[in-house]
Design a protein around this motif. Structure first.
Motif, PDB file in Angstrom:
ATOM      1  N   SER A   1       5.041  21.982 -31.492  1.00  0.00           N
ATOM      2  CA  SER A   1       5.560  21.456 -30.225  1.00  0.00           C
ATOM      3  C   SER A   1       4.664  20.299 -29.812  1.00  0.00           C
ATOM      4  CB  SER A   1       5.536  22.531 -29.140  1.00  0.00           C
ATOM      5  OG  SER A   1       6.417  23.572 -29.441  1.00  0.00           O
TER       6      SER A   1
ATOM      7  N   GLY B   1       8.663  28.155 -27.254  1.00  0.00           N
ATOM      8  CA  GLY B   1       8.005  28.962 -26.225  1.00  0.00           C
ATOM      9  C   GLY B   1       6.621  28.470 -25.853  1.00  0.00           C
ATOM     10  N   LYS B   2       6.145  27.391 -26.481  1.00  0.00           N
ATOM     11  CA  LYS B   2       4.822  26.867 -26.172  1.00  0.00           C
ATOM     12  C   LYS B   2       4.851  26.128 -24.833  1.00  0.00           C
ATOM     13  CE  LYS B   2       3.213  28.421 -29.997  1.00  0.00           C
ATOM     14  NZ  LYS B   2       2.413  29.659 -29.961  1.00  0.00           N
ATOM     15  N   THR B   3       3.770  26.298 -24.044  1.00  0.00           N
ATOM     16  CA  THR B   3       3.708  25.668 -22.725  1.00  0.00           C
ATOM     17  C   THR B   3       2.556  24.671 -22.671  1.00  0.00           C
ATOM     18  OG1 THR B   3       2.331  27.457 -21.851  1.00  0.00           O
ATOM     19  CG2 THR B   3       4.723  27.650 -21.549  1.00  0.00           C
TER      20      THR B   3
ATOM     21  N   SER C   1       5.372  27.699 -12.461  1.00  0.00           N
ATOM     22  CA  SER C   1       6.421  27.005 -13.194  1.00  0.00           C
ATOM     23  C   SER C   1       6.310  25.501 -13.014  1.00  0.00           C
ATOM     24  CB  SER C   1       7.803  27.502 -12.732  1.00  0.00           C
ATOM     25  OG  SER C   1       8.028  27.120 -11.383  1.00  0.00           O
TER      26      SER C   1
ATOM     27  N   THR D   1       3.347  23.888 -15.340  1.00  0.00           N
ATOM     28  CA  THR D   1       3.497  23.838 -16.794  1.00  0.00           C
ATOM     29  C   THR D   1       4.913  23.412 -17.162  1.00  0.00           C
ATOM     30  OG1 THR D   1       4.137  26.170 -16.948  1.00  0.00           O
ATOM     31  CG2 THR D   1       1.791  25.654 -17.167  1.00  0.00           C
TER      32      THR D   1
ATOM     33  N   ALA E   1       7.593  23.800 -20.636  1.00  0.00           N
ATOM     34  CA  ALA E   1       7.740  24.629 -21.829  1.00  0.00           C
ATOM     35  C   ALA E   1       8.653  23.967 -22.848  1.00  0.00           C
ATOM     36  CB  ALA E   1       8.291  25.995 -21.447  1.00  0.00           C
ATOM     37  N   ASP E   2       8.311  24.170 -24.105  1.00  0.00           N
ATOM     38  CA  ASP E   2       9.195  23.817 -25.206  1.00  0.00           C
ATOM     39  C   ASP E   2      10.077  25.037 -25.435  1.00  0.00           C
ATOM     40  OD1 ASP E   2      10.482  23.234 -27.554  1.00  0.00           O
ATOM     41  OD2 ASP E   2       8.687  22.597 -28.644  1.00  0.00           O
ATOM     42  N   LYS E   3      11.319  24.965 -25.010  1.00  0.00           N
ATOM     43  CA  LYS E   3      12.207  26.130 -25.088  1.00  0.00           C
ATOM     44  C   LYS E   3      12.446  26.569 -26.520  1.00  0.00           C
ATOM     45  CE  LYS E   3      14.547  25.015 -20.751  1.00  0.00           C
ATOM     46  NZ  LYS E   3      15.826  24.626 -20.109  1.00  0.00           N
TER      47      LYS E   3
END
Length: 203
Positions: free
Chosen positions: A67, A32-34, A22, A25, A27-29
């Protein structure tokens, strides 16, 4: 007892791995892209290390397009008050990584850049930087598909480098043009929520 100890050690290791993952990375909430927290690249015989400043979503007419994560050179003097100035500072290496969440044809990509440049540039600037703009747009001759990755890098000296899906397409050199490109996302007329792109910056 040994089984309990093994289970405890395994659980602790899995927990540590989860925490590490965690931390490595962001994340774009919304999509979902990390993205990795840290990136590095080589240019001109020099290795550049950068840290993520935040991530946001590009939407158009309420449709999610991609993203985008922002990175600035490791060790940069950043705080909430100076981050946008530093993001447009030619002395620092920077990167914007886009992961597409819908298919977009190359013409639409180019048209989008052209429309934005008209908002960022004055008429005089558009005329003066027309050749750089045309060169830059020429790097986007491929359609973008879901999960494609576009990487823009700003190397000190006003060098904008474009990489698509790991393939370097070319570079444009002009500090003024470089600032205009970065202003698309980190300027006052940003096409995304620019506050999200600097949400990891403290102070």
């Amino acid at each position: 007892m040994q089984n309990i100890l093994k289970q405890f050690i395994l659980g602790a290791a899995l927990f540590a791995a989860g925490v590490l993952s965690s931390e490595e990375t962001i994340a774009d909430k919304s999509t979902g892209k990390t993205f990795p927290v840290n990136v590095s690249f080589s240019h001109g015989g020099k290795e550049w290390n950068l840290n993520a400043t935040g991530v946001s979503t590009r939407t158009k007419f309420f449709v999610k397009v991609y993203s985008v994560a922002s990175y600035i050179q490791e060790g940069a003097d950043l705080n909430k008050n100076n981050v946008f100035n530093q993001a447009l500072n030619d002395n620092l290496a920077k990167q914007l990584t886009q992961i597409w969440v819908r298919d977009v044809d190359s013409k639409t990509i180019k048209d989008g850049y052209q429309d934005t440049f008209k908002k960022v540039f004055s008429q005089a600037q558009q005329q003066a930087l027309q050749s750089q703009e045309e060169q830059f747009l020429g790097f986007f001759n491929e359609n973008a598909s879901v999960n494609d990755k576009h990487v823009l890098r700003w190397i000190p000296g006003g060098i904008i480098e474009v990489e698509i899906n790991g393939v370097k397409k070319g570079e444009v050199q002009s500090p003024e043009f470089a600032r205009a490109v970065w202003s698309i996302w980190l300027g006052p007329k940003s096409v995304v929520n620019r506050a999200q792109l600097v949400s990891r910056v403290g102070g």
